[in-house]
Scaffold this motif. Structure first.
Motif, PDB file in Angstrom:
ATOM      1  N   ARG A 189      12.289  -6.062  28.404  1.00 58.27           N
ATOM      2  CA  ARG A 189      13.509  -5.332  28.797  1.00 58.27           C
ATOM      3  C   ARG A 189      14.264  -4.926  27.535  1.00 58.27           C
ATOM      4  O   ARG A 189      14.079  -5.527  26.477  1.00 58.27           O
ATOM      5  N   TYR A 231       6.868  -0.134  36.272  1.00 57.16           N
ATOM      6  CA  TYR A 231       8.033  -0.401  35.420  1.00 57.16           C
ATOM      7  C   TYR A 231       7.677  -1.175  34.157  1.00 57.16           C
ATOM      8  O   TYR A 231       8.507  -1.352  33.276  1.00 57.16           O
ATOM      9  N   GLN A 258      -1.126 -13.338  32.477  1.00 53.68           N
ATOM     10  CA  GLN A 258      -0.183 -12.437  33.172  1.00 53.68           C
ATOM     11  C   GLN A 258      -0.485 -12.397  34.657  1.00 53.68           C
ATOM     12  O   GLN A 258       0.389 -12.145  35.471  1.00 53.68           O
ATOM     13  N   THR A 266       1.138 -16.513  35.544  1.00 54.30           N
ATOM     14  CA  THR A 266       1.827 -16.151  36.760  1.00 54.30           C
ATOM     15  C   THR A 266       0.796 -15.692  37.786  1.00 54.30           C
ATOM     16  O   THR A 266      -0.255 -15.185  37.394  1.00 54.30           O
ATOM     17  N   PRO A 273       5.881 -13.775  41.986  1.00 58.56           N
ATOM     18  CA  PRO A 273       6.890 -12.700  41.938  1.00 58.56           C
ATOM     19  C   PRO A 273       6.672 -11.662  43.033  1.00 58.56           C
ATOM     20  O   PRO A 273       5.556 -11.185  43.214  1.00 58.56           O
ATOM     21  N   GLN A 283       9.214  -9.034  43.473  1.00 63.96           N
ATOM     22  CA  GLN A 283       9.862  -7.864  42.822  1.00 63.96           C
ATOM     23  C   GLN A 283      10.787  -7.064  43.720  1.00 63.96           C
ATOM     24  O   GLN A 283      11.870  -6.668  43.285  1.00 63.96           O
ATOM     25  N   ASP A 335      10.204 -13.637  40.994  1.00 61.85           N
ATOM     26  CA  ASP A 335      10.963 -12.680  40.178  1.00 61.85           C
ATOM     27  C   ASP A 335      11.350 -11.499  41.062  1.00 61.85           C
ATOM     28  O   ASP A 335      10.561 -11.077  41.912  1.00 61.85           O
ATOM     29  N   LEU A 354      17.822  -6.790  36.244  1.00 65.21           N
ATOM     30  CA  LEU A 354      18.191  -5.393  36.487  1.00 65.21           C
ATOM     31  C   LEU A 354      17.115  -4.525  35.861  1.00 65.21           C
ATOM     32  O   LEU A 354      16.675  -4.797  34.734  1.00 65.21           O
ATOM     33  N   SER A 387      15.084  -2.120  33.754  1.00 68.92           N
ATOM     34  CA  SER A 387      15.299  -1.622  32.394  1.00 68.92           C
ATOM     35  C   SER A 387      14.169  -0.629  32.087  1.00 68.92           C
ATOM     36  O   SER A 387      12.996  -1.005  32.111  1.00 68.92           O
TER      37      SER A 387
HETATM   38  N1  SAH Z   1       2.858 -10.926  34.747  1.00 68.23           N
HETATM   39  C1  SAH Z   1       4.004 -11.372  35.413  1.00 68.23           C
HETATM   40  C2  SAH Z   1       5.297 -10.785  34.930  1.00 68.23           C
HETATM   41  C3  SAH Z   1       5.620 -10.791  33.507  1.00 68.23           C
HETATM   42  S1  SAH Z   1       7.127 -10.022  33.166  1.00 68.23           S
HETATM   43  C4  SAH Z   1       3.857 -10.968  36.852  1.00 68.23           C
HETATM   44  O1  SAH Z   1       3.324  -9.932  37.147  1.00 68.23           O
HETATM   45  O2  SAH Z   1       4.360 -11.690  37.661  1.00 68.23           O
HETATM   46  C5  SAH Z   1       8.285 -11.074  33.976  1.00 68.23           C
HETATM   47  C6  SAH Z   1       9.182 -10.358  34.921  1.00 68.23           C
HETATM   48  O3  SAH Z   1       9.989  -9.426  34.243  1.00 68.23           O
HETATM   49  C7  SAH Z   1       8.500  -9.533  35.984  1.00 68.23           C
HETATM   50  O4  SAH Z   1       8.021 -10.289  37.050  1.00 68.23           O
HETATM   51  C8  SAH Z   1       9.580  -8.580  36.407  1.00 68.23           C
HETATM   52  O5  SAH Z   1      10.373  -9.139  37.437  1.00 68.23           O
HETATM   53  C9  SAH Z   1      10.422  -8.446  35.151  1.00 68.23           C
HETATM   54  N2  SAH Z   1      10.275  -7.122  34.542  1.00 68.23           N
HETATM   55  C10 SAH Z   1       9.158  -6.576  34.030  1.00 68.23           C
HETATM   56  N3  SAH Z   1       9.402  -5.325  33.585  1.00 68.23           N
HETATM   57  C11 SAH Z   1      10.724  -5.076  33.824  1.00 68.23           C
HETATM   58  C12 SAH Z   1      11.580  -3.967  33.602  1.00 68.23           C
HETATM   59  N4  SAH Z   1      11.136  -2.842  33.051  1.00 68.23           N
HETATM   60  N5  SAH Z   1      12.878  -4.078  33.981  1.00 68.23           N
HETATM   61  C13 SAH Z   1      13.344  -5.204  34.548  1.00 68.23           C
HETATM   62  N6  SAH Z   1      12.577  -6.293  34.776  1.00 68.23           N
HETATM   63  C14 SAH Z   1      11.274  -6.226  34.422  1.00 68.23           C
END
Ligand code: SAH
Ligand code: SF4
Ligand code: F3S
Length: 479
Positions: free
Chosen positions: A82, A195, A233, A268, A295, A297, A335, A367, A369
């Motif tokens: 982020r 994202y 990941q 994860t 997660p 999302q 997440d 939030l 990003s």
């Molecule tokens: N590989 C893991 C996630 C790693 S990143 C998975 O897929 O579960 C950890 C967390 O960051 C993600 O689950 C997501 O909720 C958050 N995240 C990732 N990219 C983001 C972004 N661009 N903006 C906000 N949150 C983000």
């Protein structure tokens, strides 16, 4: 299936270690061991990578420090997930201009996920000229050679070419904890959630061979490690690139069979690849902790599709139900992203519905990003910031109430916990973790740190449990 992953030849790692030796010879000529500092941002994968950077640095003859002003080598292992994470790194790297001015021979290295973003590498090149060495996660295994180049030739070194990545075994490691350990089982990500920057900076999914993972777990068990977290990941797609017919459930079974008194965790899991076979393995393997980070999302199907997540809200809920049928006391964490481009408040309310339906033990809330180069960064994002912020607050408030309720249900129970550190409150001198990884504050002898102890939970808050050593177990380390 043929193995598609490149495995770095053992001779190549031996060559890297010969660069460690050359640096060690230079360092041995100094009156005292030079000092290195490794500063880590981001996820557990980065923590695990930093343990390998420290392993190499120790072989080079460095001792470690936390003080930037006295370090001869500073390595900053960065995160790009982020904007906030990147701003923190840039702020802290900027400040190092002063330490370097006071100590011009200091070598400043920047590695990790930010280094792998082309626009960031360019920014460091142009505007952070005190940074000497920049390399991405895929180049970590050749850190000794890169540092040697920097030290012997002088001048700046950049190794940030886009690479699919490889598997490198035999890199030395200095672990940060004597009873909890990270074990990477795979690297990279193929999912390209719209994202997320991770697939761009960490390369393609690739699995370590099961025998290499098992050897590492056997060593950890023999050394008395009590808590082992398998990292990737998306651990649920473990093995897909291996010649051998093995999946993540199969790996869990094999790790579970390693003798010793330890718990196995993993991070994860992607819901789309979480199978009933995995849930069966979790139920059957007594060392696998009853906890999963899964997660979701977002709760709205249109948003989930735009995120490229590969499941619907209903499919997610049915997986949770299938898991709970097999492991009724499973601790569930997740997440959530609020404010994905185009997410309306009505769509966001579907996220609240998932919270109500699942009742997670804890939630990590973010939030949205925008990350340069990802599809979501180019999507229309008409929702005002204030509206996103208000939705975010509603999410946090609802989860806090649920977390509190979940924690209150522990009061009166006696649980086997791993005492893992010193507490900050003089009335609660220790911290511990339940098998489900809930934080417990309690009072007791520091000699218990690193041991299992039975703890009776006496009270709870939104954030933690409070307990005391169980009757008969007072001062007695168990397990
Ligand atoms: N590989 C893991 C996630 C790693 S990143 C998975 O897929 O579960 C950890 C967390 O960051 C993600 O689950 C997501 O909720 C958050 N995240 C990732 N990219 C983001 C972004 N661009 N903006 C906000 N949150 C983000
Ligand atoms: Fe990012 Fe999705 Fe991969 Fe997780 S699964 S690292 S969120 S692309
Ligand atoms: Fe950050 Fe890289 Fe981990 S972007 S979250 S350190 S994989």
């Amino acid at each position: 299936m043929n193995r598609v992953t490149t495995v770095i030849a053992p001779e190549e790692i031996a060559r890297q270690r010969s660069f460690c030796e050359r640096i060690a010879e230079r360092n041995a000529a100094r009156p005292a061991a030079p000092l290195a500092l490794v500063d880590t941002y981001g996820c557990q994968q980065n923590e695990a990578d930093s343990e390998r950077l420290r392993g190499y640095l120790r072989e080079m003859g460095f001792a470690f420090t936390d003080a930037e002003a006295e370090a001869d080598v500073i390595v900053i292992n960065t995160c790009a997930i982020r904007e906030h994470a990147e701003q923190r790194v840039l702020g802290n790297v900027g400040v190092l201009v002063h330490t370097k001015r006071a100590k011009p021979e200091q070598v400043i290295c920047l590695c990790g996920c930010m280094a792998q973003e082309p626009h960031m590498a360019e920014k460091i090149r142009a505007s952070y000229r005190h940074v000497d060495l920049v390399f991405g996660p895929q180049a970590l295994w050749r850190f000794p050679e890169l540092l040697w180049r920097c030290l012997s030739r002088g001048g700046r070194v950049f190794d940030t070419a886009d690479e699919p990545g490889s598997i490198a075994e035999g890199i030395p490691v200095v672990r940060q904890n004597a009873f909890k350990a990270w074990v990477s089982i795979m690297y990279g990500c193929n999912n390209f959630c719209s994202y997320c920057i991770v697939p761009y900076v960490r390369g393609r999914e690739r699995s370590r061979r099961p025998e290499d993972i098992l050897r590492e777990v056997e060593e950890l068990s023999a050394q008395g490690y009590k808590d082992i977290t398998l990292l990737g990941q998306n651990v649920n797609s473990y093995g897909k690139d291996l010649e051998e017919d093995i999946d993540f459930a199969g790996l869990l079974e094999r790790v579970n069979a390693v003798p010793g008194d330890f718990l196995i965790r993993f991070m994860t899991s992607h819901p789309k690849d979480a199978t009933e076979r995995l849930f069966d393995a979790m139920a059957a393997c007594e060392k696998v902790a009853p906890v999963i980070h899964l997660p979701f999302q977002a709760g709205n199907d249109r948003v989930l599709k735009a995120m490229n997540r590969g499941y619907t809200a209903e499919q997610y809920l049915s997986k949770v139900a299938a898991l709970r049928r097999r492991v009724p006391d499973i601790v569930l964490t997740s997440d959530v992203i609020v404010g994905f481009p185009g997410e309306t408040t009505a769509e966001f309310e579907d996220t609240l519905n998932i919270l109500e339906a699942v009742r997670f033990d804890a939630l990590f809330t973010f939030l949205f990003s925008p990350r340069q180069g990802t599809p979501a960064a180019r999507m229309e994002d008409p929702t005002p910031k204030e509206e996103k912020q208000a939705n975010f607050q509603r999410l946090v408030d609802l989860q806090n109430a649920i977390s509190n309720e979940k924690h209150q249900a522990y009061v009166g129970r006696t649980l086997r916990c791993l005492v893992d550190g010193e507490g900050e409150d003089p009335r609660n001198t220790l911290t511990a973790r339940t098998a489900g990884n809930r934080l417990v504050h309690l009072n007791g002898d520091k000699a218990l740190i690193g041991q299992y102890a039975d703890v009776t939970i006496t009270s709870a808050s939104t954030w933690a449990l409070f307990g005391e050593l169980a009757q008969g177990g007072e001062g007695q380390a168990q397990g």
